[in-house]
Design an enzyme around this catalytic site. Structure first.
Site, PDB file in Angstrom:
ATOM      1  N   ASP A   1      -5.763   1.945 -17.688  1.00 15.22           N
ATOM      2  CA  ASP A   1      -5.277   1.437 -16.400  1.00 15.22           C
ATOM      3  C   ASP A   1      -3.906   2.067 -16.171  1.00 15.22           C
ATOM      4  OD1 ASP A   1      -4.126   0.053 -14.333  1.00 15.22           O
ATOM      5  OD2 ASP A   1      -4.736  -1.936 -15.039  1.00 15.22           O
TER       6      ASP A   1
ATOM      7  N   ARG B   1      -2.280  -0.510  -0.037  1.00 16.07           N
ATOM      8  CA  ARG B   1      -2.653  -1.413  -1.126  1.00 16.07           C
ATOM      9  C   ARG B   1      -4.160  -1.310  -1.355  1.00 16.07           C
ATOM     10  NH1 ARG B   1       1.799  -4.102  -2.138  1.00 16.07           N
ATOM     11  NH2 ARG B   1       0.771  -5.233  -3.787  1.00 16.07           N
TER      12      ARG B   1
ATOM     13  N   THR C   1      -4.229   1.232  -9.206  1.00 15.15           N
ATOM     14  CA  THR C   1      -3.924   0.828  -7.837  1.00 15.15           C
ATOM     15  C   THR C   1      -3.477   2.084  -7.098  1.00 15.15           C
ATOM     16  OG1 THR C   1      -1.743   0.228  -8.649  1.00 15.15           O
ATOM     17  CG2 THR C   1      -3.281  -1.575  -8.231  1.00 15.15           C
TER      18      THR C   1
ATOM     19  N   GLU D   1     -21.103  -1.202   4.061  1.00 20.69           N
ATOM     20  CA  GLU D   1     -21.629  -1.464   2.717  1.00 20.69           C
ATOM     21  C   GLU D   1     -22.443  -0.280   2.221  1.00 20.69           C
ATOM     22  OE1 GLU D   1     -21.681  -3.737   5.100  1.00 20.69           O
ATOM     23  OE2 GLU D   1     -21.507  -5.776   4.287  1.00 20.69           O
TER      24      GLU D   1
ATOM     25  N   LYS E   1       1.383   2.049  -5.775  1.00 15.90           N
ATOM     26  CA  LYS E   1       2.609   2.056  -6.588  1.00 15.90           C
ATOM     27  C   LYS E   1       3.207   3.467  -6.522  1.00 15.90           C
ATOM     28  CE  LYS E   1       1.286  -1.815  -9.585  1.00 15.90           C
ATOM     29  NZ  LYS E   1      -0.167  -2.085  -9.574  1.00 15.90           N
TER      30      LYS E   1
ATOM     31  N   TYR F   1     -18.030  -1.890   9.493  1.00 15.30           N
ATOM     32  CA  TYR F   1     -18.656  -2.311   8.231  1.00 15.30           C
ATOM     33  C   TYR F   1     -19.414  -1.141   7.625  1.00 15.30           C
ATOM     34  CZ  TYR F   1     -18.205  -7.257   7.088  1.00 15.30           C
ATOM     35  OH  TYR F   1     -17.750  -8.452   6.643  1.00 15.30           O
TER      36      TYR F   1
HETATM   37  N1  DSN Z   1       1.866  -6.943  -9.929  1.00 14.27           N
HETATM   38  C1  DSN Z   1       1.898  -5.645 -10.550  1.00 14.27           C
HETATM   39  C2  DSN Z   1       3.227  -5.355 -11.130  1.00 14.27           C
HETATM   40  O1  DSN Z   1       4.233  -5.692 -10.524  1.00 14.27           O
HETATM   41  O2  DSN Z   1       3.326  -4.745 -12.186  1.00 14.27           O
HETATM   42  C3  DSN Z   1       0.828  -5.426 -11.539  1.00 14.27           C
HETATM   43  O3  DSN Z   1      -0.381  -5.743 -10.998  1.00 14.27           O
END
Ligand code: DSN
Length: 418
Positions: free
Chosen positions: A197, A232, A223, A53, A226, A51
């Site tokens: 974003d 993730r 994120t 924080e 990707k 942990y």
């Molecule tokens: N779920 C994602 C996508 O497939 O584009 C976006 O958050």
């Protein structure tokens, strides 16, 4: 994974089956990828036991000498790569990252202008079904009907009329580039903060295949799983003047202890993304998407905007007399995994939309190139022409299997690295 096999054979078996699936199908959901073995090792490590924080040197629990080092590496690498003044790598994923940005920039209410979900935006950019449209007053901009590109004149008009405190740019299903400089000028003209974003295409901002968000934007969110090929997770990068507000919004505003094992995986992915190999990978992702687009167009498919500048294409399945779901279902049967998606000005619902979204990040990580993209376009065409012919679909499935066997899946097939 001997221990898992002994302790929980059911979960072990499902993981083994998922490995097999990821190795043997063409994964073309544009938001998915293969993380490297190094990223997977960090993410599966004992850092999960701790942990933490707070932030480095300002934690609430003792025993942070290693965790601080991990987080400082991730933060430093994120700042350097994206040329940002501040980075927070603790958000649990993209939606929590965006939620923290709302809290940091507006507190518990305010006005946001974002790209319409139906036009390719994200739920968290003000959609009425998401916290962003429930707790905040939202309005959305869209696309030019003739070109399918973002209607910047419309964005400017809406910004003047709606007077948002925050403007979101960035998209989940838009095959063209985002003009951050133009958005910044519009945001400045109405005194709004600009958030980009870049979850879908963050890597392209590093390789020069897409303009970089900084110095145009106030905040960038992404994120990490990707194009970036990390675990993730999520991150927020921002100008120094917003650092305190962003950090407070993530913790204690929204989250508790950071997922340290994920922070370590993010650090590893950022290190990998700093290499020339990664820039080369991103160039190939775009070239592959263009080759896929050409292969599909030459076989009679209609694509939104007639092509792509980035990592994805959006097929108008309706123009081929199909729906996105019908095509996605048949493709999955044939071993090609993509997703049904709304297309701009779609007359159909989100549950059964007209479009099919396909991306090249995962196939490019496997080492496939433009020749393979043309093969894939041919297989998509054959599938669409043989929706109910089980024999034909079996035949396409075996061709997919042969193609996959020639390009081992990193992180799954032993010895295969990203
Ligand atoms: N779920 C994602 C996508 O497939 O584009 C976006 O958050």
């Amino acid at each position: 994974m001997d221990h898992l096999r002994a302790t929980d054979p059911e979960i072990d078996q499902l993981i083994e089956q998922e490995k097999q699936r990821q190795a043997s199908v063409l994964r073309m959901i544009p938001s998915e990828n293969y993380a490297s073995p190094a990223v997977l090792e960090a993410t599966g490590s004992v850092l999960a036991n701790k942990y933490s924080e707070g932030y480095p040197s300002k934690r609430y629990y003792q025993g942070q000498e290693n965790i601080d080092g991990v987080e400082l590496l991730a933060v430093g690498r994120a700042k350097e790569l994206f040329q940002a003044e501040h980075a927070n790598v603790q958000p649990y994923s993209g939606s929590p990252a965006n939620m923290a940005v709302y809290l940091a920039l507006m507190g518990k209410g305010g006005k946001v202008l974002g790209m319409d979900l139906a036009a390719g935006g994200h739920l968290t950019h003000g959609a009425k079904a998401s916290f962003s449209g429930i707790f905040y007053e939202s309005a959305s901009y869209g696309l030019d009907r003739d070109t399918g590109r973002i209607d910047l004149a419309g964005v400017r008009r809406m910004a003047r009329e709606f007077k948002p405190q925050v403007i979101f740019c960035g998209a989940s299903s838009y095959p063209r580039q985002i003009d951050f400089a133009a958005f910044a000028e519009i945001a400045a003209s109405v005194g709004a903060k600009l958030v980009a974003d870049v979850s879908h295409f963050s890597g392209l901002c590093l390789s020069g295949d897409h303009p970089a968000p900084f110095p145009h934007v106030d905040v960038m969110t992404s994120t990490t799983h990707k194009l970036l090929r990390g675990p993730r997770g999520g991150m927020i990068l921002c100008k120094a003047e917003l650092a305190g507000a962003v950090d407070k919004a993530v913790f204690p505003g929204l989250q508790g202890g950071p997922h340290n094992q994920v922070t370590a995986g993010i650090a590893v992915a950022l290190k990998e993304a700093a290499s020339p190999d990664y820039a080369d990978y991103c160039h190939r992702v775009v070239n592959n998407a263009k080759a896929l687009a050409e292969g599909l167009i030459s076989r009679g498919f209609n694509l939104v905007t007639n092509g792509t500048d980035n990592h994805l294409v959006l097929i108008d399945a309706g123009a081929a007399g199909l729906t996105g779901k019908v095509l996605a279902t048949a493709l999955e049967r044939a071993g090609i995994v993509a997703n049904a998606n709304k297309i701009p000005f779609d007359p159909r619902s989100a549950n059964d939309p007209s479009g099919l979204r396909m991306g090249t990040p995962a196939l490019t990580t496997r080492g496939m190139g433009e020749t393979e993209m043309d093969l894939v376009a041919g297989l998509v065409h054959q599938t669409a022409a043989n929706l109910n012919d089980e024999g034909a679909l079996d035949n396409i499935r075996s061709l997919v299997g042969e193609l996959c066997a020639g390009f081992p899946a990193p992180g799954i097939t032993p010895g295969s690295e990203c």
